[in-house]
Design a protein around this motif. Structure first.
Motif, PDB file in Angstrom:
ATOM      1  N   PRO A 195       2.415   0.126 -13.805  1.00 56.37           N
ATOM      2  CA  PRO A 195       0.982  -0.035 -14.056  1.00 56.37           C
ATOM      3  C   PRO A 195       0.696  -1.066 -15.154  1.00 56.37           C
ATOM      4  O   PRO A 195      -0.334  -1.723 -15.137  1.00 56.37           O
ATOM      5  N   GLU A 196       1.621  -1.224 -16.079  1.00 55.85           N
ATOM      6  CA  GLU A 196       1.439  -2.217 -17.133  1.00 55.85           C
ATOM      7  C   GLU A 196       1.531  -3.649 -16.592  1.00 55.85           C
ATOM      8  O   GLU A 196       0.874  -4.546 -17.087  1.00 55.85           O
ATOM      9  N   SER A 197       2.337  -3.844 -15.551  1.00 53.84           N
ATOM     10  CA  SER A 197       2.541  -5.198 -15.014  1.00 53.84           C
ATOM     11  C   SER A 197       1.687  -5.502 -13.793  1.00 53.84           C
ATOM     12  O   SER A 197       1.521  -6.654 -13.430  1.00 53.84           O
ATOM     13  N   GLU A 198       1.157  -4.472 -13.148  1.00 54.00           N
ATOM     14  CA  GLU A 198       0.405  -4.646 -11.901  1.00 54.00           C
ATOM     15  C   GLU A 198      -1.017  -4.107 -12.050  1.00 54.00           C
ATOM     16  O   GLU A 198      -1.220  -2.891 -12.104  1.00 54.00           O
ATOM     17  N   PRO A 199      -2.003  -4.992 -12.103  1.00 56.11           N
ATOM     18  CA  PRO A 199      -3.394  -4.534 -12.263  1.00 56.11           C
ATOM     19  C   PRO A 199      -3.849  -3.535 -11.199  1.00 56.11           C
ATOM     20  O   PRO A 199      -4.575  -2.585 -11.515  1.00 56.11           O
ATOM     21  N   VAL A 200      -3.409  -3.707  -9.961  1.00 59.18           N
ATOM     22  CA  VAL A 200      -3.841  -2.785  -8.902  1.00 59.18           C
ATOM     23  C   VAL A 200      -3.274  -1.383  -9.147  1.00 59.18           C
ATOM     24  O   VAL A 200      -3.960  -0.382  -8.909  1.00 59.18           O
ATOM     25  N   MET A 201      -2.062  -1.287  -9.643  1.00 59.64           N
ATOM     26  CA  MET A 201      -1.481   0.022  -9.949  1.00 59.64           C
ATOM     27  C   MET A 201      -2.158   0.639 -11.177  1.00 59.64           C
ATOM     28  O   MET A 201      -2.335   1.860 -11.233  1.00 59.64           O
ATOM     29  N   ARG A 202      -2.539  -0.187 -12.126  1.00 60.32           N
ATOM     30  CA  ARG A 202      -3.266   0.297 -13.300  1.00 60.32           C
ATOM     31  C   ARG A 202      -4.626   0.873 -12.858  1.00 60.32           C
ATOM     32  O   ARG A 202      -5.031   1.940 -13.294  1.00 60.32           O
ATOM     33  N   ALA A 203      -5.303   0.156 -11.953  1.00 55.24           N
ATOM     34  CA  ALA A 203      -6.582   0.638 -11.425  1.00 55.24           C
ATOM     35  C   ALA A 203      -6.384   1.937 -10.642  1.00 55.24           C
ATOM     36  O   ALA A 203      -7.192   2.875 -10.770  1.00 55.24           O
ATOM     37  N   ASP A 204      -5.311   2.019  -9.845  1.00 52.97           N
ATOM     38  CA  ASP A 204      -5.016   3.248  -9.102  1.00 52.97           C
ATOM     39  C   ASP A 204      -4.852   4.432 -10.066  1.00 52.97           C
ATOM     40  O   ASP A 204      -5.371   5.522  -9.816  1.00 52.97           O
ATOM     41  N   ALA A 205      -4.137   4.214 -11.155  1.00 54.07           N
ATOM     42  CA  ALA A 205      -3.903   5.284 -12.127  1.00 54.07           C
ATOM     43  C   ALA A 205      -5.229   5.750 -12.741  1.00 54.07           C
ATOM     44  O   ALA A 205      -5.456   6.958 -12.904  1.00 54.07           O
ATOM     45  N   ASP A 227      -9.658   8.040  -1.490  1.00 55.48           N
ATOM     46  CA  ASP A 227     -10.674   7.819  -2.527  1.00 55.48           C
ATOM     47  C   ASP A 227     -10.120   6.960  -3.660  1.00 55.48           C
ATOM     48  O   ASP A 227     -10.777   6.032  -4.124  1.00 55.48           O
ATOM     49  N   ILE A 228      -8.937   7.286  -4.098  1.00 51.98           N
ATOM     50  CA  ILE A 228      -8.320   6.569  -5.221  1.00 51.98           C
ATOM     51  C   ILE A 228      -8.087   5.103  -4.870  1.00 51.98           C
ATOM     52  O   ILE A 228      -8.390   4.205  -5.658  1.00 51.98           O
ATOM     53  N   MET A 229      -7.564   4.862  -3.665  1.00 50.03           N
ATOM     54  CA  MET A 229      -7.208   3.495  -3.273  1.00 50.03           C
ATOM     55  C   MET A 229      -8.363   2.753  -2.600  1.00 50.03           C
ATOM     56  O   MET A 229      -8.229   1.583  -2.262  1.00 50.03           O
ATOM     57  N   LYS A 263       0.829  -1.210   0.000  1.00 48.33           N
ATOM     58  CA  LYS A 263       0.000   0.000   0.000  1.00 48.33           C
ATOM     59  C   LYS A 263       0.862   1.258   0.000  1.00 48.33           C
ATOM     60  O   LYS A 263       0.557   2.232  -0.688  1.00 48.33           O
ATOM     61  N   ARG A 264       1.958   1.236   0.741  1.00 53.16           N
ATOM     62  CA  ARG A 264       2.863   2.390   0.735  1.00 53.16           C
ATOM     63  C   ARG A 264       3.516   2.552  -0.633  1.00 53.16           C
ATOM     64  O   ARG A 264       3.702   3.678  -1.106  1.00 53.16           O
ATOM     65  N   TRP A 265       3.852   1.450  -1.274  1.00 52.59           N
ATOM     66  CA  TRP A 265       4.434   1.533  -2.627  1.00 52.59           C
ATOM     67  C   TRP A 265       3.419   2.159  -3.586  1.00 52.59           C
ATOM     68  O   TRP A 265       3.761   3.029  -4.390  1.00 52.59           O
ATOM     69  N   ARG A 266       2.163   1.740  -3.470  1.00 53.57           N
ATOM     70  CA  ARG A 266       1.117   2.303  -4.330  1.00 53.57           C
ATOM     71  C   ARG A 266       0.947   3.799  -4.065  1.00 53.57           C
ATOM     72  O   ARG A 266       0.801   4.588  -5.003  1.00 53.57           O
ATOM     73  N   ILE A 267       0.986   4.192  -2.797  1.00 54.43           N
ATOM     74  CA  ILE A 267       0.881   5.613  -2.457  1.00 54.43           C
ATOM     75  C   ILE A 267       2.036   6.377  -3.080  1.00 54.43           C
ATOM     76  O   ILE A 267       1.843   7.434  -3.695  1.00 54.43           O
TER      77      ILE A 267
END
Length: 135
Positions: free
Chosen positions: A89-99, A35-37, A15-19
Protein backbone atom coordinates in the motif's frame (compact mmCIF):
# COMPACT_ATOMS: atom_id res chain seq x y z
CA UNK A 1 1.53 -28.85 -12.83
CA UNK A 2 -2.16 -27.96 -13.02
CA UNK A 3 -1.98 -26.40 -9.52
CA UNK A 4 1.02 -24.28 -10.51
CA UNK A 5 -0.80 -22.93 -13.58
CA UNK A 6 -3.98 -22.16 -11.59
CA UNK A 7 -1.91 -20.43 -8.89
CA UNK A 8 -0.08 -18.25 -11.40
CA UNK A 9 -3.31 -17.49 -13.24
CA UNK A 10 -4.85 -16.29 -9.97
CA UNK A 11 -1.94 -13.88 -9.46
CA UNK A 12 -1.73 -12.71 -13.07
CA UNK A 13 -4.31 -9.94 -12.85
CA UNK A 14 -3.98 -6.68 -10.93
CA UNK A 15 -7.59 -6.84 -9.71
CA UNK A 16 -7.12 -10.36 -8.37
CA UNK A 17 -3.93 -9.27 -6.61
CA UNK A 18 -5.84 -6.39 -5.01
CA UNK A 19 -8.60 -8.78 -3.92
CA UNK A 20 -6.02 -11.11 -2.37
CA UNK A 21 -4.52 -8.22 -0.44
CA UNK A 22 -7.94 -7.16 0.86
CA UNK A 23 -8.79 -10.66 2.07
CA UNK A 24 -5.32 -11.52 3.32
CA UNK A 25 -6.35 -11.11 6.94
CA UNK A 26 -9.99 -9.97 6.84
CA UNK A 27 -12.86 -12.12 5.61
CA UNK A 28 -15.00 -10.20 3.14
CA UNK A 29 -18.01 -11.05 1.01
CA UNK A 30 -18.22 -10.22 -2.70
CA UNK A 31 -20.48 -7.21 -2.15
CA UNK A 32 -17.99 -5.74 0.35
CA UNK A 33 -15.09 -6.30 -2.04
CA UNK A 34 -17.13 -4.75 -4.87
CA UNK A 35 -17.89 -1.67 -2.73
CA UNK A 36 -14.27 -1.30 -1.69
CA UNK A 37 -12.88 -1.67 -5.21
CA UNK A 38 -15.77 0.19 -6.86
CA UNK A 39 -16.39 -2.68 -9.27
CA UNK A 40 -19.52 -4.57 -10.30
CA UNK A 41 -20.25 -7.57 -8.09
CA UNK A 42 -20.33 -9.84 -11.13
CA UNK A 43 -16.74 -8.88 -12.03
CA UNK A 44 -15.55 -9.37 -8.47
CA UNK A 45 -17.31 -12.72 -8.32
CA UNK A 46 -15.58 -13.86 -11.52
CA UNK A 47 -12.18 -12.87 -10.13
CA UNK A 48 -12.91 -14.60 -6.81
CA UNK A 49 -13.78 -17.81 -8.69
CA UNK A 50 -10.37 -17.79 -10.41
CA UNK A 51 -8.67 -17.33 -7.03
CA UNK A 52 -10.86 -20.04 -5.51
CA UNK A 53 -9.95 -22.46 -8.33
CA UNK A 54 -6.31 -22.00 -7.35
CA UNK A 55 -7.25 -23.23 -3.84
CA UNK A 56 -6.05 -20.02 -2.16
CA UNK A 57 -9.19 -19.28 -0.16
CA UNK A 58 -11.06 -20.31 2.93
CA UNK A 59 -14.77 -19.57 2.72
CA UNK A 60 -17.75 -19.39 5.03
CA UNK A 61 -21.41 -19.25 4.04
CA UNK A 62 -23.63 -17.00 6.14
CA UNK A 63 -27.19 -17.04 4.86
CA UNK A 64 -26.90 -16.01 1.19
CA UNK A 65 -23.46 -14.43 1.58
CA UNK A 66 -20.13 -16.19 1.26
CA UNK A 67 -17.09 -14.71 2.99
CA UNK A 68 -13.59 -15.32 1.66
CA UNK A 69 -10.19 -15.09 3.28
CA UNK A 70 -6.76 -16.18 2.05
CA UNK A 71 -5.80 -19.55 3.53
CA UNK A 72 -3.14 -19.16 6.22
CA UNK A 73 -0.81 -21.61 4.45
CA UNK A 74 -0.50 -19.20 1.49
CA UNK A 75 -0.02 -15.91 3.33
CA UNK A 76 3.75 -16.11 3.81
CA UNK A 77 4.30 -16.94 0.13
CA UNK A 78 2.03 -14.12 -1.06
CA UNK A 79 3.75 -11.69 1.31
CA UNK A 80 7.15 -12.84 0.01
CA UNK A 81 6.03 -12.27 -3.58
CA UNK A 82 4.79 -8.78 -2.68
CA UNK A 83 8.08 -8.00 -0.91
CA UNK A 84 10.16 -9.33 -3.79
CA UNK A 85 8.39 -7.05 -6.26
CA UNK A 86 8.10 -4.13 -3.83
CA UNK A 87 4.31 -4.08 -3.97
CA UNK A 88 2.57 -2.63 -0.92
CA UNK A 89 0.00 0.00 0.00
CA UNK A 90 2.93 2.35 0.56
CA UNK A 91 4.19 1.85 -3.01
CA UNK A 92 0.87 1.43 -4.84
CA UNK A 93 -1.71 4.23 -4.66
CA UNK A 94 -4.56 1.93 -5.73
CA UNK A 95 -3.79 -0.49 -2.89
CA UNK A 96 -3.56 2.42 -0.45
CA UNK A 97 -7.01 3.59 -1.63
CA UNK A 98 -8.35 0.02 -1.28
CA UNK A 99 -7.10 -0.11 2.32
CA UNK A 100 -8.83 3.21 3.13
CA UNK A 101 -12.06 2.12 1.46
CA UNK A 102 -11.91 -1.21 3.31
CA UNK A 103 -11.54 0.54 6.65
CA UNK A 104 -14.59 2.72 5.91
CA UNK A 105 -16.63 -0.23 4.59
CA UNK A 106 -15.85 -2.42 7.59
CA UNK A 107 -16.84 0.39 9.95
CA UNK A 108 -20.30 0.24 8.36
CA UNK A 109 -20.53 -3.57 8.37
CA UNK A 110 -22.99 -3.83 11.27
CA UNK A 111 -25.47 -1.54 9.51
CA UNK A 112 -25.08 -3.19 6.10
CA UNK A 113 -27.02 -6.05 4.56
CA UNK A 114 -24.18 -8.53 5.16
CA UNK A 115 -24.09 -10.58 8.35
CA UNK A 116 -20.70 -10.88 9.98
CA UNK A 117 -18.64 -13.98 9.28
CA UNK A 118 -18.37 -16.13 12.39
CA UNK A 119 -15.93 -18.95 11.76
CA UNK A 120 -13.40 -16.97 9.72
CA UNK A 121 -13.71 -13.96 12.02
CA UNK A 122 -13.03 -16.09 15.08
CA UNK A 123 -9.67 -17.24 13.77
CA UNK A 124 -6.66 -15.38 15.08
CA UNK A 125 -6.22 -12.25 12.98
CA UNK A 126 -3.13 -12.17 10.86
CA UNK A 127 -0.92 -9.13 11.25
CA UNK A 128 -0.75 -7.23 8.01
CA UNK A 129 2.79 -6.58 6.87
CA UNK A 130 3.91 -2.99 6.83
CA UNK A 131 6.79 -1.52 4.86
CA UNK A 132 8.98 -4.20 3.31
CA UNK A 133 6.69 -6.90 4.73
CA UNK A 134 7.67 -6.39 8.36
CA UNK A 135 4.77 -6.77 10.87
Amino acid sequence: MKDLIAFNHALSDDKRWRILQLIMSEALCVCEIADIMKMPQSSVSSHVQVIKKADLLDSERREKWIYYRVQSKHRALLNSIANYFGVSPESEPVMRADAKHAEKRLAKREASCCPRPEELASKIPIKKPTKAGKP
